[in-house]
Write a protein that holds these residues in place. Structure first.
Motif, short mmCIF file in Angstrom:
data_model
loop_
_atom_site.label_atom_id
_atom_site.label_comp_id
_atom_site.label_asym_id
_atom_site.label_seq_id
_atom_site.Cartn_x
_atom_site.Cartn_y
_atom_site.Cartn_z
N HIS A 1 -5.21 0.69 -2.34
CA HIS A 1 -5.57 -0.71 -2.13
C HIS A 1 -5.07 -1.48 -3.34
CE1 HIS A 1 -9.11 -0.15 0.95
NE2 HIS A 1 -7.94 0.15 1.45
N GLU B 1 0.84 -1.19 0.00
CA GLU B 1 0.00 0.00 0.00
C GLU B 1 0.88 1.24 0.00
OE1 GLU B 1 -3.09 0.38 2.90
OE2 GLU B 1 -4.05 -1.49 2.32
N ASP C 1 -9.61 0.69 8.19
CA ASP C 1 -9.52 2.07 7.70
C ASP C 1 -10.45 2.97 8.50
OD1 ASP C 1 -7.68 1.47 5.71
OD2 ASP C 1 -9.21 1.19 4.16
N HIS D 1 -4.64 6.64 0.63
CA HIS D 1 -3.83 5.43 0.54
C HIS D 1 -4.35 4.56 -0.60
CE1 HIS D 1 -7.06 3.78 3.08
NE2 HIS D 1 -6.64 2.55 2.82
N SER E 1 -12.01 -0.09 4.56
CA SER E 1 -12.08 -1.34 5.31
C SER E 1 -12.44 -1.03 6.76
CB SER E 1 -10.72 -2.05 5.26
OG SER E 1 -9.77 -1.31 5.99
ZN LIG Z 1 -7.39 0.72 3.30
#
Ligand SMILES: [Zn+2]
Length: 142
Positions: free
Chosen positions: A80, A24, A91, A78, A88
Motif C-alpha cells: 500500500h 502497488e 482486498d 502486496h 481494504s
Molecule cells: Zn490492498
C-alpha cells in the motif's frame, strides 16, 4: 496465530514496495512450518496505486519454484504505497485463497514501512502476529 518472516524476506518486501511506489507491488511468499523464507515478486498487471492483479501463469511459476525447494506458498503479499497496512474492502473481497496469510507492506510513513499480516475467516480479516526472525543459513540438506 503467528507467522515468522526471515529478515531477508522482510527487507525484500519493503524494497519491492519502495521500487514500485507510487504503484502497488505484489508477490507470493513461501516457506514451511509457518516460517517465510522466500519471496517472489510478481508483476502487478493492473499497474495501479490502488489495487493489484497477479497473472495466474506468474503465480504457477512461483509456486512451482517453491515446491522444487520443498516449500509451500504461505502468503500473498502486496504493498500500500500511501495507505495503512490494513485489508481494504476490495482486498477482503479478493482474498479467496484458502489457507494462506495475506501480507501488506505500507509506505504511508515512508521512513517507517510497516508489514502486517491477516488471515481471512468468515469474510473478515483477522490480524496475525508477525515475528521477524534471523535469516536461516542456506544449504538445507535435501
Ligand atoms: Zn490492498
Amino acid at each position: 496465530m503467528n507467522l515468522y518472516i526471515e529478515q531477508a524476506v522482510a527487507d525484500a518486501l519493503v524494497a519491492a514496495a519502495r521500487r514500485a511506489a507510487p504503484l502497488e507491488a505484489c508477490g507470493l511468499c513461501g516457506g514451511r512450518d509457518g516460517r517465510v523464507s522466500v519471496f517472489h515478486e510478481l508483476a502487478n498487471r493492473d499497474a495501479s496505486g490502488e489495487h493489484f492483479t497477479m497473472l495466474p501463469e506468474d503465480q504457477f511459476a512461483a509456486v512451482k519454484a517453491m515446491r522444487a525447494k520443498g516449500l509451500a506458498m504461505l502468503a500473498i503479499w502486496h504493498s500500500h504505497p500511501a495507505t495503512p497496512a490494513r485489508m481494504s474492502d476490495e482486498d477482503k473481497k479478493l482474498a479467496y485463497t484458502p489457507g494462506v496469510a495475506y501480507l501488506i507492506t505500507s509506505l504511508a510513513d515512508p521512513s517507517a514501512p510497516q508489514t502486517r499480516g491477516y488471515t481471512m475467516r468468515d469474510g473478515d480479516a483477522h490480524p496475525l502476529v508477525i515475528h521477524t526472525i534471523e535469516t536461516q543459513q542456506q544449504g538445507d540438506a535435501t
